[in-house]
Enzyme design. Structure first.
Site, PDB file in Angstrom:
ATOM      1  N   CYS A   1       0.807  -1.223   0.000  1.00 10.12           N
ATOM      2  CA  CYS A   1       0.000   0.000   0.000  1.00 10.12           C
ATOM      3  C   CYS A   1       0.841   1.275   0.000  1.00 10.12           C
ATOM      4  CB  CYS A   1      -0.941   0.002   1.200  1.00 10.12           C
ATOM      5  SG  CYS A   1      -2.169  -1.329   1.162  1.00 10.12           S
TER       6      CYS A   1
ATOM      7  N   HIS B   1      -3.522   7.255   3.006  1.00 10.70           N
ATOM      8  CA  HIS B   1      -3.892   5.952   2.448  1.00 10.70           C
ATOM      9  C   HIS B   1      -5.245   5.541   3.013  1.00 10.70           C
ATOM     10  CE1 HIS B   1      -3.873   1.856   1.192  1.00 10.70           C
ATOM     11  NE2 HIS B   1      -3.677   1.379   2.406  1.00 10.70           N
TER      12      HIS B   1
ATOM     13  N   ASN C   1     -10.194  -0.114   0.017  1.00 10.66           N
ATOM     14  CA  ASN C   1      -8.733  -0.008  -0.052  1.00 10.66           C
ATOM     15  C   ASN C   1      -8.275  -0.510  -1.420  1.00 10.66           C
ATOM     16  OD1 ASN C   1      -5.966  -0.197   0.180  1.00 10.66           O
ATOM     17  ND2 ASN C   1      -5.975  -1.335   2.113  1.00 10.66           N
TER      18      ASN C   1
END
Length: 331
Positions: A116, A256, A286
């Protein structure tokens, strides 16, 4: 001679058409909308359903959106970086195929994988090429087809991840706008808590492993959550202190999108008002490497020249970090 900084000069994005809602997930696993929303902030996520289409499809779509909006001749692009945790295939770089398909025939290209944090790390890499003075157009794409490694019988992961892509063009700037500072970290002791074990070189896929679902992603939620909350807040605070920035100086926090509670904890650490925090996790879930550029894609019209942005991410590995960037154009 003025110092060259690496500025973002254009943004593109793409998400698949299919919408996987919490209500649909209720029919797949033991969960419900209230449970998912209260723990993650996610209401829906986009999924690439078409057979044979992978991360490159998403990356190409996002890049083409940027090219069309910018009126850019793709032959002028000198480097294409695809930040991804889900490349199309082993050995053959997703970036190489993406570059060719968008017409960037004069560019070299490579993939960058840091889970990520991939796009965040990619910002650092893109900036170094621009700051060298040798390159003037670097295209950084964050793209992931997370659905390719999700077990839709596993409630711990299937509610979280979605598919998508975002792209950013980096060009030289002599006005002082662009990437100002970065604080990047990693800790390999964390890889056991978030990974897809089988399918890599340590544990190649076998019929037995696939039958047992060992090629799907695994997440030890409590540990990942704990580490993400601490480290995202920590690097955000440190980069502000290092650059003598106060909360009132910050136009936007670009975090994020892993979990709304992690986003809130990061903003609270620097006492930043919710109105200055970019959020779209409720729409996309996500998207791993795509979360940061998709935030820019969604909020681009609100950005103003000179805005101070703080990017922050945390991912498997563990990997994490923060980037301080000033926005270079009015939308």
């Amino acid at each position: 001679m003025s110092r060259i900084t690496a500025a973002i000069t254009a943004i593109g994005g793409y998400v698949p058409e299919y919408v996987l809602t919490n209500q649909i997930l209720e029919t797949l696993v033991d969960t419900n909308d209230e449970w998912i929303t209260s723990r993650t902030g996610i209401k829906e996520r986009r999924i690439l359903k078409e057979d044979g289409k992978g991360t490159s499809y998403l990356a190409i779509k996002a890049a083409q959106d940027l090219i069309d909006k910018k009126g850019l001749n793709p032959e002028e692009i000198e480097l294409v970086i695809v930040a991804t945790a889900t490349p199309d295939m082993k050995a053959a770089a997703t970036a190489a195929y993406t570059a060719t398909q968008i017409g960037a025939i004069n560019a070299f290209s490579f993939d960058l994988e840091a889970a990520c944090s991939s796009f965040l790390y990619g910002m650092s890499v893109a900036a170094r090429y621009i700051e060298s003075g040798k390159y003037t157009k670097v295209l950084l794409i964050g793209a992931d087809k997370n659905s390719s490694m999700i077990n839709y019988k596993d409630r711990a992961t299937c509610i979280i991840f979605g598919d998508g892509a975002g792209a950013a063009l980096f060009e030289p700037n002599t006005e002082g706008f662009g990437l100002q500072d970065e604080l990047l970290r990693s800790d390999g002791d964390g890889r056991e808590f978030l990974q897809a074990t089988y399918g890599g070189s340590s544990y190649p896929s076998t019929p037995e492993a696939i039958a047992e679902g060992k090629h799907y992603i695994f997440q030890e939620g409590k540990m990942v959550f704990k580490k993400a909350v601490f480290n995202m807040a920590d690097v955000t605070e440190k980069i502000l202190v290092r650059n003598n920035l106060q909360k009132d100086d910050i136009a936007w926090l670009v975090p994020h999108q892993a979990n709304k509670r992690i986003i809130d904890a990061t903003a609270n650490r620097i006492e930043l008002d919710d109105s200055k925090v970019m959020v779209n996790i409720h729409k996309y879930g996500n998207t791993t490497s795509a979360t940061l550029p998709l935030l820019l894609f969604d909020y681009e019209k609100q950005l103003k020249k000179g805005d101070k942005l703080i990017f922050v991410a945390f991912g498997g590995g563990f990997t994490w970090g923060s980037v301080y960037l000033t926005w270079a154009y009015n939308s």
